[in-house]
Scaffold this motif. Sequence first.
Motif, PDB file in Angstrom:
ATOM      1  N   ILE A 106     -14.555 -41.060   9.009  1.00  0.00           N
ATOM      2  CA  ILE A 106     -13.926 -42.063   8.226  1.00  0.00           C
ATOM      3  C   ILE A 106     -13.573 -41.455   6.838  1.00  0.00           C
ATOM      4  O   ILE A 106     -12.367 -41.855   6.121  1.00  0.00           O
ATOM      5  N   VAL A 107     -14.454 -41.004   6.194  1.00  0.00           N
ATOM      6  CA  VAL A 107     -14.227 -40.472   4.825  1.00  0.00           C
ATOM      7  C   VAL A 107     -13.278 -39.427   4.788  1.00  0.00           C
ATOM      8  O   VAL A 107     -12.251 -39.592   3.928  1.00  0.00           O
ATOM      9  N   GLU A 124     -17.027 -47.800  -3.537  1.00  0.00           N
ATOM     10  CA  GLU A 124     -18.572 -48.467  -3.634  1.00  0.00           C
ATOM     11  C   GLU A 124     -19.013 -48.806  -2.447  1.00  0.00           C
ATOM     12  O   GLU A 124     -20.102 -48.411  -2.009  1.00  0.00           O
ATOM     13  N   TYR A 125     -18.415 -49.604  -1.691  1.00  0.00           N
ATOM     14  CA  TYR A 125     -18.921 -50.144  -0.336  1.00  0.00           C
ATOM     15  C   TYR A 125     -19.446 -48.746   0.653  1.00  0.00           C
ATOM     16  O   TYR A 125     -20.407 -49.280   1.370  1.00  0.00           O
ATOM     17  N   MET A 126     -18.833 -47.757   0.494  1.00  0.00           N
ATOM     18  CA  MET A 126     -19.095 -46.815   1.588  1.00  0.00           C
ATOM     19  C   MET A 126     -20.440 -46.093   1.202  1.00  0.00           C
ATOM     20  O   MET A 126     -20.925 -45.293   1.924  1.00  0.00           O
ATOM     21  N   ASP A 130     -24.607 -51.319   4.093  1.00  0.00           N
ATOM     22  CA  ASP A 130     -24.064 -52.282   4.973  1.00  0.00           C
ATOM     23  C   ASP A 130     -23.017 -51.440   5.708  1.00  0.00           C
ATOM     24  O   ASP A 130     -22.459 -51.891   6.877  1.00  0.00           O
ATOM     25  N   PHE A 131     -22.358 -50.417   4.999  1.00  0.00           N
ATOM     26  CA  PHE A 131     -21.304 -49.784   5.696  1.00  0.00           C
ATOM     27  C   PHE A 131     -21.802 -48.971   6.787  1.00  0.00           C
ATOM     28  O   PHE A 131     -21.251 -48.805   7.731  1.00  0.00           O
ATOM     29  N   ILE A 149     -13.590 -52.297   5.388  1.00  0.00           N
ATOM     30  CA  ILE A 149     -14.291 -51.542   4.267  1.00  0.00           C
ATOM     31  C   ILE A 149     -13.890 -52.460   2.810  1.00  0.00           C
ATOM     32  O   ILE A 149     -12.638 -52.547   2.649  1.00  0.00           O
ATOM     33  N   ASP A 150     -14.965 -52.802   2.304  1.00  0.00           N
ATOM     34  CA  ASP A 150     -14.467 -53.579   1.234  1.00  0.00           C
ATOM     35  C   ASP A 150     -13.914 -52.898  -0.226  1.00  0.00           C
ATOM     36  O   ASP A 150     -14.879 -51.779  -0.316  1.00  0.00           O
TER      37      ASP A 150
END
Length: 180
Positions: A106-107, A124-126, A130-131, A149-150
């Motif tokens: 994903i990254v 930041e979400y990653m 939670d991610f 992804i937020d």
Amino acid sequence: MANTKNKYKDNIYLVILALGFALLGVSFVVPNSSVWQSLIISIAANLITLAVFSFFIVEKLLDNQSQRERAIALQDIEVYLLNTDTHELFLLEFALKRGELSRGEIVGRIGMVLKDTTTRYNIEYMKKVDFLEQINQILADDQRHKLIIDCSTEEMSQFKPLKAIGQHDSKQKSIHSSKG
């Protein structure tokens, strides 16, 4: 994976077959026309039949299971960026196959939509648990097909212009935990 889960399966069939043939050999030592000889031959024949037929049945079941696992691994997982400031949802240009779904993949793929490919992006979400939990939930539930992804507006500015596909209603249950 199927090989490691069932590594003793073939040996069990060989032991049952060997036992059946050993009993068949013993039946020739027992006096002819005895009830014991008939009983031993019957048990030997049943063991051999059991081993052969159960081998083919188990092989067919394992083949069906591996075909299902391959089909699940080929399912598309759509990756979305959710602008948490505007509640706009953006579908990324790529879809991952479930079998490819990992944090690293994903990254790397998100890096393909950067404006400036000479820099690294920051979401930041990653970096949050939670991610990773969302990835694990998708991997555990073959009915889930969306990874969301937020991102803040500032984080969204790192990427090439993306077309919004809709608004996220903040009154809805968390989009991250919804199926689909």
